[in-house]
Scaffold this active site. Structure first.
Site, PDB file in Angstrom:
ATOM      1  N   LYS A 111     -34.297  -5.773  23.046  1.00 25.04           N
ATOM      2  CA  LYS A 111     -34.285  -7.503  23.857  1.00 25.04           C
ATOM      3  C   LYS A 111     -33.825  -7.765  25.117  1.00 25.04           C
ATOM      4  CE  LYS A 111     -35.153 -10.078  19.659  1.00 25.04           C
ATOM      5  NZ  LYS A 111     -34.677  -8.528  18.534  1.00 25.04           N
TER       6      LYS A 111
HETATM    7  C1  LIG Z   1     -35.385  -8.688  17.655  1.00 24.93           C
HETATM    8  C2  LIG Z   1     -35.225  -6.964  16.911  1.00 24.93           C
HETATM    9  C3  LIG Z   1     -36.039  -6.707  16.716  1.00 24.93           C
HETATM   10  C4  LIG Z   1     -37.403  -7.216  15.913  1.00 24.93           C
HETATM   11  O1  LIG Z   1     -38.708  -7.125  17.009  1.00 24.93           O
HETATM   12  P1  LIG Z   1     -39.811  -7.978  16.605  1.00 24.93           P
HETATM   13  O2  LIG Z   1     -40.153  -8.504  19.029  1.00 24.93           O
HETATM   14  O3  LIG Z   1     -39.213  -9.248  16.452  1.00 24.93           O
HETATM   15  O4  LIG Z   1     -40.445  -6.823  15.868  1.00 24.93           O
HETATM   16  C5  LIG Z   1     -35.739  -5.351  15.854  1.00 24.93           C
HETATM   17  N1  LIG Z   1     -34.660  -4.188  16.632  1.00 24.93           N
HETATM   18  C6  LIG Z   1     -33.811  -4.834  16.797  1.00 24.93           C
HETATM   19  C7  LIG Z   1     -32.560  -4.717  16.871  1.00 24.93           C
HETATM   20  C8  LIG Z   1     -34.150  -6.347  17.677  1.00 24.93           C
HETATM   21  O5  LIG Z   1     -32.716  -6.510  18.343  1.00 24.93           O
END
Ligand SMILES: *Cc1c(COP(=O)(O)O)cnc(C)c1O
Length: 514
Positions: A111
């Protein structure tokens, strides 16, 4: 045609800056554009381009009302010196496949790629709005309070992105007792004079619903407006979070070209662990923009609503919710799926409005056969139980000396379950450092985590004991910023009931943006 509009209605249209500033379209739809397929992205030069250059190309194309100078400044602020890899998102070979590591940012989760960029884009968008208001003689709301509910990773990445940004405050709510100790410390030790972190009694849905109510509270909005403050969200449905994620699909392709793994124009496939369909949607955008993506494999955990949808064409959230060892994918409402349906369904706003209405009323919808056929052309899917995630972590470590976290393990497991396309390079997206989930990874490898005491006799937090055990067992280094949490001072200990969220935000706005 360079504007954005709602997935649920073609009018009105707004510039990208407005879409970023407001987040969600007024009818509840998500902002989309209709010219992804017409963009000219010169893949011939990709191999020679740095991450920053690719980011400038892709962001410039997707955000046409940002000037090249604005885009360049945003890219520089977001990615210069903030990621612990010169490639920003490096691609590494693992057992004949490739892993795209998205976790080298400040909070060790993917993120960061989007949330280091979003504050930059929002600052440009706010400036444009203030200029317009001034020229119309209207009072300008020139300060932004970001309010976000988090199940763990988003909150910290948003705090890191927005800390000490001028004219901006950020308030993060997490469900009390429902995030890991490491995740909680990541948030409650956050530095910055404009940040606030608060626990909410209840679960994530309670916190999320209360935040949504605060956004809909007109009287609160009016009182904040008197101070020149508007509320905004760092939610993953914001165009400003989606667009930066498109970049790393192109950057991965560039690295494969440089490694000699592919020639220009060769197809590749990406396997993506997903919950809210944000990460994989960015890959779908890259494909529509001309990147040779043979297939996208959607990897779920036991909350396999997406895998079921892609298999049957029926999206049905009426099912039990499971708490798993890949908590950032514990989601039953994949908000960003709506954007993919818009494109795959032939840009039919009426269809999307109908499907989303079905979802709101019954928790379920079924897509037409033609749309299902379009999905089958692009997507494959698989899902992994907790046991399968642990087994994948162990297989990958034993077989290839590569350590991965449980979210990435869902994708590795899916890659092995879905038959390879002949001659197509396979890339797994890795979304978190294994040291963000050290207890689960230790359990997967059969590494014992000793119960330890601190110097003062209190029990040592198992997450940190697990970091030590994992380092000792694998010889891989724990990221310094995670290790440092054990001794970092805790700054925030507030707890509120869901009903108290609005008042809490108002107090933060007056203290931080006064
Ligand atoms: C948020 C997250 C995901 C999922 O991502 P999306 O964009 O919701 O598909 C997968 N792995 C980690 C470690 C995350 O923080």
């Amino acid at each position: 045609m360079t504007a954005y509009h709602s997935t649920r209605s073609a009018q009105p249209t707004v510039p990208a800056k407005e879409a970023i500033r407001t987040g969600l379209a007024p009818d509840g739809g998500l902002y989309v554009s209709d010219w992804l397929e017409n963009l000219e992205v010169d893949l011939g030069n990709l191999a020679q381009m740095s991450y920053a250059e690719i980011a400038q190309l892709v962001l410039g194309a997707l955000l046409p009302d940002f000037t090249p100078e604005e885009v360049a400044a945003c890219v520089d602020r977001a990615y210069t010196g903030t990621f612990a890899s010169s490639e920003v998102t490096p691609v590494v070979p693992v057992g004949g496949n490739w892993v795209l590591e998205l976790f080298h940012g400040p909070t060790c989760a993917f993120k960061d790629v989007a949330l280091q960029m979003l504050p930059q884009l929002m600052a440009c968008s706010a400036k444009a709005a203030a200029r317009e208001a001034a020229s119309a003689g209207a009072p300008a709301a020139d300060k932004i309070m970001i309010v976000t509910a988090t199940s763990g990773d988003t909150g910290k990445a948003a705090l890191a992105g927005f800390a000490d940004k001028p004219d901006t405050g950020i308030t993060v709510f997490y469900p009390e007792g429902k995030v890991s100790a490491v995740q909680q410390l990541q948030m409650t030790t956050q530095a910055g004079s404009n940040v606030a972190v608060c626990a909410v009694r209840g679960n994530f849905d309670d916190a999320q619903s209360a935040v949504k109510r605060a956004f809909g509270d007109r009287e609160l909005a009016e009182r904040l407006a008197e101070r020149g403050v508007v509320l905004s969200s760092a939610n993953s449905i914001n165009v400003g979070r989606l667009v930066p994620q498109v970049v790393y699909y192109f950057a991965a392709y560039a690295q494969l070209l440089r490694a000699g793994a592919i020639a220009a124009g060769d197809p590749v496939e990406f396997c993506v662990p997903t919950g809210n369909f944000g990460d994989v949607l960015a890959g779908y955008y890259a494909k529509r923009m001309g990147l040779p993506v043979a297939r996208l494999i959607v990897a779920s955990n036991r909350n396999n609503v997406l895998a079921d949808f892609l298999t049957t064409g029926v999206y049905d959230r009426n099912r039990p919710f499971f708490t798993t060892i890949s908590p950032s994918m514990d989601i039953l409402i994949s908000s960003n799926l709506e954007r993919m349906l818009y494109y795959a369904g032939g840009k039919d706003c009426e269809l999307i409005a109908r499907l989303m209405d079905d979802l709101a009323k019954t928790g379920r919808y079924e897509v037409p056969a033609s749309l299902k056929a379009a999905l089958d052309e692009t997507f494959a899917c698989a899902w992994a139980s907790d046991d399968e995630q642990r087994a994948a972590i162990k297989r990958c470590w034993d077989g290839h000396a590569y350590l991965m976290d449980p979210h990435t393990a869902c994708a590795w497991d899916a890659l092995e379950k879905v038959e390879a396309l002949p001659g197509v390079a396979r890339v797994v997206l890795s979304t978190a450092s294994p040291y963000k989930f050290p207890e689960a990874v230790c359990a997967a490898l059969g590494v014992d985590v000793p119960a330890e005491k601190n110097a003062d006799g209190t029990p040592r937090e198992p997450g940190f004991a697990a970091m030590d055990a994992l380092e000792a067992a694998t010889g891989t280094p724990a990221p310094a910023q995670l290790r440092a949490l054990e001794t970092a001072p805790v700054r925030f200990a507030d707890v509120v009931d869901p009903a108290g969220i609005g008042a809490y935000v108002e107090r933060q706005a007056s203290e931080k943006l006064g």
